[in-house]
Design a protein around this motif. Structure first.
Motif, short mmCIF file in Angstrom:
data_model
loop_
_atom_site.label_atom_id
_atom_site.label_comp_id
_atom_site.label_asym_id
_atom_site.label_seq_id
_atom_site.Cartn_x
_atom_site.Cartn_y
_atom_site.Cartn_z
N LYS A 291 43.02 64.75 35.78
CA LYS A 291 42.31 64.41 37.01
C LYS A 291 40.93 65.06 37.04
O LYS A 291 39.97 64.49 37.56
CB LYS A 291 43.10 64.87 38.23
N ALA B 146 63.41 63.76 38.22
CA ALA B 146 63.03 63.64 36.81
C ALA B 146 64.25 63.32 35.95
O ALA B 146 64.20 62.49 35.05
CB ALA B 146 62.36 64.92 36.34
N ARG C 264 53.05 60.07 28.82
CA ARG C 264 54.49 60.13 28.64
C ARG C 264 54.84 61.10 27.51
O ARG C 264 54.15 61.15 26.49
CB ARG C 264 55.07 58.75 28.32
N PHE D 117 52.83 60.95 40.54
CA PHE D 117 52.73 62.37 40.79
C PHE D 117 51.54 62.74 41.67
O PHE D 117 51.26 63.89 41.87
CB PHE D 117 52.66 63.14 39.46
N ASP E 91 64.35 66.43 30.51
CA ASP E 91 63.49 65.53 31.28
C ASP E 91 62.76 66.30 32.37
O ASP E 91 61.58 66.06 32.63
CB ASP E 91 64.33 64.42 31.92
N ALA E 92 63.49 67.23 33.00
CA ALA E 92 62.87 68.01 34.07
C ALA E 92 61.74 68.87 33.52
O ALA E 92 60.68 69.00 34.14
CB ALA E 92 63.92 68.88 34.76
N SER F 43 57.52 60.60 32.41
CA SER F 43 56.24 59.91 32.49
C SER F 43 55.44 60.44 33.67
O SER F 43 55.98 61.07 34.57
CB SER F 43 56.45 58.41 32.71
N GLY F 44 54.15 60.14 33.65
CA GLY F 44 53.31 60.51 34.77
C GLY F 44 52.03 59.72 34.74
O GLY F 44 51.77 58.98 33.79
N SER F 45 51.24 59.83 35.79
CA SER F 45 49.94 59.15 35.81
C SER F 45 48.94 60.00 36.56
O SER F 45 49.32 60.89 37.32
CB SER F 45 50.08 57.77 36.45
N GLY G 72 65.08 57.58 24.39
CA GLY G 72 64.52 57.35 25.72
C GLY G 72 64.42 58.61 26.57
O GLY G 72 64.16 58.54 27.76
N GLY G 73 64.61 59.79 25.97
CA GLY G 73 64.48 61.02 26.73
C GLY G 73 63.02 61.36 26.97
O GLY G 73 62.16 60.95 26.21
N GLY G 74 62.76 62.14 28.02
CA GLY G 74 61.40 62.53 28.32
C GLY G 74 61.01 62.21 29.75
O GLY G 74 61.87 62.03 30.60
N GLU H 141 66.60 67.10 23.26
CA GLU H 141 66.84 66.81 24.68
C GLU H 141 67.41 68.01 25.41
O GLU H 141 67.22 68.16 26.62
CB GLU H 141 67.78 65.61 24.82
N SER I 157 58.81 66.61 32.74
CA SER I 157 58.20 66.21 34.00
C SER I 157 57.35 67.35 34.57
O SER I 157 56.24 67.12 35.07
CB SER I 157 59.31 65.82 34.98
N ARG I 158 57.85 68.57 34.47
CA ARG I 158 57.11 69.72 34.98
C ARG I 158 55.83 69.94 34.18
O ARG I 158 54.76 70.21 34.75
CB ARG I 158 58.01 70.97 34.91
N PHE J 90 67.25 51.95 27.41
CA PHE J 90 67.00 52.08 25.97
C PHE J 90 68.29 51.81 25.17
O PHE J 90 68.30 51.01 24.24
CB PHE J 90 66.50 53.49 25.71
N THR K 178 63.29 68.10 40.30
CA THR K 178 64.06 68.20 39.06
C THR K 178 65.07 67.07 38.96
O THR K 178 65.19 66.39 37.94
CB THR K 178 64.80 69.55 39.01
N GLU L 153 57.84 61.68 24.95
CA GLU L 153 59.09 61.15 24.39
C GLU L 153 59.79 62.27 23.63
O GLU L 153 59.16 62.98 22.83
CB GLU L 153 58.82 59.99 23.42
N ARG M 180 53.39 67.35 35.24
CA ARG M 180 52.92 67.61 36.60
C ARG M 180 51.99 68.81 36.65
O ARG M 180 50.95 68.78 37.31
CB ARG M 180 54.13 67.86 37.50
N VAL N 132 56.89 56.31 38.46
CA VAL N 132 56.72 57.68 38.93
C VAL N 132 55.28 57.82 39.40
O VAL N 132 54.37 57.32 38.76
CB VAL N 132 56.94 58.70 37.80
N ASN O 34 65.98 55.53 32.20
CA ASN O 34 65.24 55.09 31.01
C ASN O 34 66.14 55.09 29.78
O ASN O 34 66.10 54.17 28.96
CB ASN O 34 64.02 55.99 30.80
N ARG O 35 66.97 56.13 29.66
CA ARG O 35 67.91 56.18 28.53
C ARG O 35 68.87 55.00 28.58
O ARG O 35 69.22 54.42 27.56
CB ARG O 35 68.70 57.47 28.56
#
Lengths: 204, 276
Positions: free
Chosen positions: B143, A139, B114, A202, B127-128, B273-275, B269-271, B122, B131-132, A150, A136, B116, B135, A200, A146-147
């Motif tokens: 995947k 993140a 991502r 994951f 953001d958490a 990212s992941g891959s 810019g809130g939010g 917000e 991200s969750r 920006f 948490t 946004e 994830r 990041v 990032n903010r």
């Protein structure tokens, strides 16, 4: 012939009025653009504050991990303290004072790099990294970085709009008459990696 | 005089040189989407596209929040967050002043995702949270090569996170969504009937002027008889001359009801990212 005698004064008054209107509108446009810069500077301060607020929790979390390298979180705490030493009044007025601006930006950049070093070290502590609490925090930190990037870019944009108006005709002729009110606004310089939030990953 | 000239030079140099960290147009931002779900990579089945589109449209009707999905291939050489941040900023998803928009971006070739989040959301989609969602809901499905599942469950998770009470399909009407009347009764009575009348006169005069300009223009282009013929269909309330652009708030339903049009919200810019 007698009528002509007052044409001269009227013309002079007319020219003075036109010039006054001209200066007035240019002055107003600088004030408007300057207020946009101030407002955006407030946003920049907000996101920096947001980052500072996350740090106590972060430090507490990594301290809890078994034999975590203390030098890394001490560096973060120290960098945060040196940001805190700059008085709020100085920070607020930094857009009109390039030296203060540079000092503040440098202190924040230092805090940013101390934080990214700490996050890099956490990679060596998979157990810590896997905790819900740390994920948490991570993140939130990444979102905040990032903010910051920006809002800094937004700030540079509005500062540029102000400076362009200030340094072009006709405003350039009188912008200096109002003291530091219409000083050129300083820019954030792109630091290495600042434009990009930390990557990041994951994947497990 | 030398000082002055220096200023001038500085101004000119600034205007061109300090574009360095410039914000707009470091890359070409795609046009504002016209649907809630835009799939430029062909990743989704048409069934998913239709159902998620309908869900997001119903969600906006219920809550006023604009949430959209945009799928592309790659951000090229531009860093993911710069690309999505600038794009979100220029699209103005969400309502003006409320800034309550959110965008789910997927880049199939980059294997990146991502979320946004507009300023106004917000607090509820932190953001958490983003991200969750990435994830837990999106990355595992991507995947497993299931973009349909990833998008529909990712969107569902976003909506229930923003509005925990939101149950889907038949949403309760939201009180805050009611638009205030444009001119209140008090203003009209203050203004007086006379004022309204004068406004109407002014309106007619302006329309007449526009009409005659238009007529002149048509004469110039097509000759008098053709212009006269075309002008027959030109009533003074006809506004066919000006196309409305959708971004930038306050649009008076420029297109059909099914389409998405952004409301003027801003992003900061809130939010997350992941891959995959």
């Amino acid at each position: 012939m007698q009528q002509r005698s007052w044409i001269g004064p009227v013309a002079v008054i007319g020219i003075v009025v036109v010039i006054a209107l001209f200066v007035g509108s240019a002055y107003n446009s600088l004030v408007t653009l300057g207020q946009a810069v101030d407002a955006q500077w407030g946003q920049v301060e907000n996101v920096y504050q947001r980052r500072a607020d996350l740090i106590p929790n972060l430090v507490a979390t990594v301290k809890g991990a078994a034999n975590f390298e203390s030098s890394t979180y001490e560096a973060v705490a120290k960098a945060r303290a040196s940001v805190g030493q700059i008085s709020p009044a100085v920070v607020q007025n930094a857009v009109n004072n390039p030296q203060d601006f540079a000092k503040y930006a440098a202190a924040q950049d230092q805090l940013g790099s101390a934080l990214s070093r700490l996050l890099a070290v956490v990679e060596n502590y998979p157990q810590l990294k896997a905790t819900e609490n740390f994920q948490t925090l991570q993140a939130q930190l990444e979102g905040t970085e990032n903010r910051i990037a920006f809002e800094r870019r937004k700030y540079n944009d509005v500062a540029q709009a102000f400076n362009t108006r200030r340094d072009t005709i006709p405003t350039v002729f009188f912008a200096g008459l109002f003291g530091s009110k219409f000083n050129e606004k300083p820019y954030f310089k792109a630091q290495a990696g600042a434009e990009q939030a930390p990557a990041v990953n994951f994947s497990p | 005089m030398v000082r002055l000239r220096l200023h001038l030079v500085a101004g000119i140099v600034l205007a061109f040189a300090v574009r360095g960290p410039a914000f707009a147009a470091d890359f070409t931002v795609p046009p504002v989407p016209t649907h809630y779900v835009t799939d430029n990579a062909g990743a989704l089945s048409s069934a998913t596209q239709t159902s998620v589109d309908a869900e997001l449209k119903a969600y906006e009707k219920a809550t006023g929040h604009q949430v959209i999905v945009w799928i592309g291939d790659t951000t090229g050489a531009v860093p993911l967050e710069t690309w999505t941040g600038d794009t979100a900023h220029q699209w103005h998803v969400g309502r003006r002043g409320k800034d309550d928009g959110a965008i789910l971006f997927l880049f199939m070739h980059d294997h990146k995702v991502r979320i946004e989040v507009g300023y106004g959301l917000e607090g509820s989609l932190t953001d958490a949270d983003s991200s969750r969602i990435i994830r837990d809901d999106i990355v595992p499905r991507m995947k497993a090569n299931d973009p349909n599942g990833a998008v529909s469950s990712g969107v569902a998770a976003m909506l229930t996170t923003i509005t925990p009470s939101y149950a889907g399909v038949t949403p309760p009407p939201a009180a805050e969504n009611v638009a205030p009347p444009i001119v209140s009764g008090a203003v009209i009575s203050m203004f007086g009937l006379f004022g309204v009348f004068m406004l109407f006169i002014a309106f007619v005069i302006v329309m007449r002027i526009i009409g005659s300009i238009r007529y002149g223009y048509l004469v110039m282009r097509k000759g008098a008889p053709a212009a006269k013929k075309e002008m027959k269909g030109f009533a003074f309330w006809d506004s066919s001359g000006g196309g409305s652009s959708s971004s930038g708030g306050s649009d008076f339903s420029s297109s059909s009801d099914d389409d998405f049009s952004s409301g003027g919200g801003d992003f900061g810019g809130g939010g997350a990212s992941g891959s995959w």
